[in-house]
Design an enzyme around this catalytic site. Structure first.
Site, short mmCIF file in Angstrom:
data_model
loop_
_atom_site.label_atom_id
_atom_site.label_comp_id
_atom_site.label_asym_id
_atom_site.label_seq_id
_atom_site.Cartn_x
_atom_site.Cartn_y
_atom_site.Cartn_z
N CYS A 128 0.84 -1.20 0.00
CA CYS A 128 0.00 0.00 0.00
C CYS A 128 0.87 1.25 0.00
O CYS A 128 0.62 2.20 -0.75
CB CYS A 128 -0.92 -0.02 1.22
SG CYS A 128 -2.18 1.28 1.20
N CYS A 129 1.93 1.24 0.82
CA CYS A 129 2.85 2.38 0.86
C CYS A 129 3.52 2.58 -0.50
O CYS A 129 3.73 3.71 -0.93
CB CYS A 129 3.91 2.18 1.93
SG CYS A 129 3.34 2.40 3.63
N CYS A 172 -0.84 8.66 6.93
CA CYS A 172 -2.21 8.39 6.51
C CYS A 172 -3.10 8.19 7.74
O CYS A 172 -2.66 7.68 8.77
CB CYS A 172 -2.25 7.14 5.63
SG CYS A 172 -1.47 7.36 4.02
N CYS A 216 -3.43 4.73 9.50
CA CYS A 216 -2.17 4.17 10.00
C CYS A 216 -1.49 5.06 11.03
O CYS A 216 -0.31 4.88 11.34
CB CYS A 216 -1.22 3.92 8.83
SG CYS A 216 -1.88 2.78 7.60
N CYS A 255 8.09 3.31 5.63
CA CYS A 255 7.24 3.02 4.47
C CYS A 255 8.04 2.67 3.24
O CYS A 255 7.51 2.16 2.26
CB CYS A 255 6.32 4.21 4.17
SG CYS A 255 7.24 5.71 3.75
#
Length: 234
Positions: free
Chosen positions: A118-119, A201, A204, A229
């Site tokens: 996702c990162c 985010c 997170c 990340c």
């Protein structure tokens, strides 16, 4: 740039103030240098310094699509104060759509691998696009921020992106950062006033408790040694 050149630059700039380091590189690299801002307190300090040295210097940030409302507000306030629109890079729609449809909207809670994917989609790939045409990137890393950053230098070679990376605030304390923000009236994320020292985010990031590490609220479900990340892979 060779390792020996990096070593010499670190020795040369060891006792230099952040503004002196920034001036040194901005004057030499011009359009080939940029500040990658996460909109954290450190990067807000660097934004103020960079604009005062050369307001034409590229300053950019990443909109992952999952930021806090307070972060979007800060982008607007920062642009207004310095009369400079930050360049904003977004993830590619098709890549986000494919990832989410395959693994779920909150895939990052399932595994470190999912979280890093996702990162990559939301941050790393857009960052790589932002780096095009640059030889140097300015970063707000500080050595005391986390266990993964204790050995950073003011000048480093980023082999992943083939760029010179400078960390003008590497040896600054958190107190120095906030003293400078208050002295200069620099806009900052209001979540900092609610025990969010490090903000990424929204899903997170959480507030930290008294006595916790400043980055304890980032990916809090993971081991501290994995809490990067990939933007600052070294």
């Amino acid at each position: 740039m060779q390792a020996e050149e990096i070593k010499q630059l670190n020795e040369q700039l060891a006792n230099s103030a952040p503004q002196e380091i920034l001036t040194y590189f901005i004057e030499r690299y011009g359009e080939k240098i940029g500040l990658a801002s996460s909109l954290g307190a450190e990067d807000q300090v660097l934004t103020e310094m960079v604009v005062n040295i050369n307001p034409a210097t590229k300053i950019f940030t990443l909109d992952t699509g999952r930021l806090f409302p307070e972060t979007y507000d800060l982008i607007d306030r920062t642009s207004r104060k310095y009369k400079k629109n930050l360049e904003i890079y977004f993830p590619k729609k098709k890549k986000v759509q494919k990832m989410v449809n395959a693994k779920g909207i909150n895939l990052f809670f399932e595994s470190v691998e999912n979280r890093k994917e996702c990162c990559f989609v939301r941050k790393i790939e857009p960052l790589q696009r932002a780096f095009k045409g640059l030889d140097v990137w300015i970063c707000g890393l500080r050595a005391e921020q986390s266990v993964t950053r204790t050995d950073i230098s003011k000048v480093e070679w980023d082999a992943n992106n083939n760029l010179l990376k400078i960390n003008p605030l590497a040896d600054w304390s958190e107190e120095q950062v906030w003293d400078y923000i208050n002295e200069k009236g620099i806009p900052y994320n209001t979540l900092h006033d609610k025990d969010y020292p490090s903000i990424g985010c929204q899903p997170c990031t959480r507030a930290i408790m008294e006595g916790e590490d400043v980055r304890a609220g980032r990916w809090w479900w993971e081991n501290p040694n994995t809490k990067e990340c990939g933007l600052h892979k070294r």
